[in-house]
Design a protein around this motif. Structure first.
Motif, short mmCIF file in Angstrom:
data_model
loop_
_atom_site.label_atom_id
_atom_site.label_comp_id
_atom_site.label_asym_id
_atom_site.label_seq_id
_atom_site.Cartn_x
_atom_site.Cartn_y
_atom_site.Cartn_z
N SER A 1 61.44 38.00 30.99
CA SER A 1 60.07 37.56 30.76
C SER A 1 59.18 38.72 30.28
CB SER A 1 59.49 36.92 32.01
OG SER A 1 59.56 37.79 33.11
N TRP A 2 59.40 39.91 30.85
CA TRP A 2 58.58 41.06 30.44
C TRP A 2 58.90 41.50 29.03
CZ3 TRP A 2 54.34 41.68 32.82
CH2 TRP A 2 54.24 41.39 34.18
N SER A 3 60.17 41.47 28.65
CA SER A 3 60.52 41.91 27.30
C SER A 3 60.02 40.91 26.26
CB SER A 3 62.02 42.16 27.17
OG SER A 3 62.76 40.97 27.31
N ILE A 4 60.04 39.62 26.58
CA ILE A 4 59.55 38.64 25.62
C ILE A 4 58.04 38.76 25.45
CG2 ILE A 4 59.15 36.60 27.06
CD1 ILE A 4 60.79 35.09 24.82
N LEU A 5 57.33 39.11 26.53
CA LEU A 5 55.89 39.33 26.41
C LEU A 5 55.59 40.55 25.55
CD1 LEU A 5 54.72 38.55 30.05
CD2 LEU A 5 54.30 37.17 28.00
N GLY A 6 56.36 41.60 25.74
CA GLY A 6 56.19 42.80 24.91
C GLY A 6 56.50 42.52 23.45
N HIS A 7 57.56 41.75 23.22
CA HIS A 7 57.92 41.39 21.85
C HIS A 7 56.83 40.53 21.21
CE1 HIS A 7 60.35 40.35 18.40
NE2 HIS A 7 60.19 39.06 18.68
N THR A 8 56.27 39.60 21.99
CA THR A 8 55.20 38.75 21.48
C THR A 8 53.98 39.59 21.10
OG1 THR A 8 55.96 36.90 22.84
CG2 THR A 8 53.70 36.79 22.01
N ALA A 9 53.64 40.57 21.92
CA ALA A 9 52.50 41.45 21.61
C ALA A 9 52.73 42.18 20.29
CB ALA A 9 52.28 42.45 22.74
N LYS A 10 53.94 42.63 20.07
CA LYS A 10 54.27 43.32 18.81
C LYS A 10 54.14 42.37 17.63
CE LYS A 10 57.83 45.92 16.48
NZ LYS A 10 59.23 46.15 16.31
N VAL A 11 54.63 41.14 17.79
CA VAL A 11 54.53 40.15 16.72
C VAL A 11 53.06 39.85 16.41
CG1 VAL A 11 54.98 37.73 16.12
CG2 VAL A 11 56.80 39.13 17.12
N LEU A 12 52.23 39.71 17.45
CA LEU A 12 50.80 39.45 17.24
C LEU A 12 50.15 40.58 16.45
CD1 LEU A 12 49.73 37.91 20.67
CD2 LEU A 12 49.86 36.74 18.45
N GLU A 13 50.50 41.81 16.77
CA GLU A 13 49.96 42.96 16.03
C GLU A 13 50.39 42.91 14.57
OE1 GLU A 13 50.86 46.72 17.84
OE2 GLU A 13 50.27 46.01 19.83
N GLU A 14 51.66 42.62 14.33
CA GLU A 14 52.18 42.54 12.97
C GLU A 14 51.48 41.44 12.18
OE1 GLU A 14 56.35 41.98 13.54
OE2 GLU A 14 56.71 44.08 14.07
N ARG A 15 51.30 40.28 12.81
CA ARG A 15 50.64 39.17 12.12
C ARG A 15 49.18 39.48 11.82
NH1 ARG A 15 55.16 38.55 11.84
NH2 ARG A 15 56.43 36.71 12.27
N ARG A 16 48.52 40.20 12.74
CA ARG A 16 47.13 40.60 12.49
C ARG A 16 47.08 41.53 11.27
NH1 ARG A 16 42.61 40.44 15.87
NH2 ARG A 16 43.96 39.86 17.59
N ASP A 17 48.05 42.43 11.16
CA ASP A 17 48.11 43.31 10.00
C ASP A 17 48.38 42.53 8.72
OD1 ASP A 17 47.69 45.52 11.64
OD2 ASP A 17 49.81 46.09 11.70
N ASP A 18 49.25 41.52 8.82
CA ASP A 18 49.63 40.73 7.64
C ASP A 18 48.54 39.76 7.21
OD1 ASP A 18 52.11 41.97 7.60
OD2 ASP A 18 53.15 40.30 8.57
N TYR A 19 47.89 39.09 8.18
CA TYR A 19 47.01 37.97 7.87
C TYR A 19 45.55 38.16 8.25
CZ TYR A 19 51.56 35.76 7.40
OH TYR A 19 52.85 35.46 7.03
N GLY A 20 45.23 39.25 8.92
CA GLY A 20 43.85 39.51 9.30
C GLY A 20 43.48 38.91 10.65
N ASP A 21 42.19 38.84 10.89
CA ASP A 21 41.65 38.38 12.17
C ASP A 21 42.06 36.93 12.44
OD1 ASP A 21 39.75 38.57 14.48
OD2 ASP A 21 38.77 36.97 13.33
N PRO A 22 42.69 36.67 13.59
CA PRO A 22 43.14 35.31 13.90
C PRO A 22 42.00 34.28 13.94
CG PRO A 22 44.15 36.86 15.41
CD PRO A 22 43.12 37.62 14.62
#
Length: 84
Positions: free
Chosen positions: A3-24
């Motif tokens: 559960s902790w690693s999936i949360l960390g992975h999700t945080a990384k994905v959110l950062e990447e998507r913010r870089d790719d697509y801008g402010d959610p």
């Protein structure tokens, strides 16, 4: 994944998507405008997030082990507060 690693992975994905697509909030606002036109009824950015969660849950019903869909559900849930 734990559960902790999936949360960390999700945080990384959110950062990447913010870089790719801008402010959610802006992105979900634009999606809401488009869906409002398509559906002929006002749609909010929060409703966009909820519908995306529902889409991912439907996919998880087909394949509960699909990690990307789990990550997406967590990510959309995390963004829900931000786009309100």
């Amino acid at each position: 994944m734990t559960s902790w690693s999936i949360l960390g992975h999700t945080a990384k994905v959110l950062e990447e998507r913010r870089d790719d697509y801008g402010d959610p909030a802006e992105q979900f606002g634009e999606i809401a405008k488009r869906w409002s036109i398509t559906l002929g009824t006002p749609i909010t950015p929060a409703q966009v997030a909820l519908c995306m969660i529902d889409l991912k849950l439907a996919r998880l019903a087909y394949d509960p082990g699909h990690v990307d869909s789990v990550v997406d559900v967590i990510g959309y849930a995390a963004l829900l507060r931000e786009v309100r």
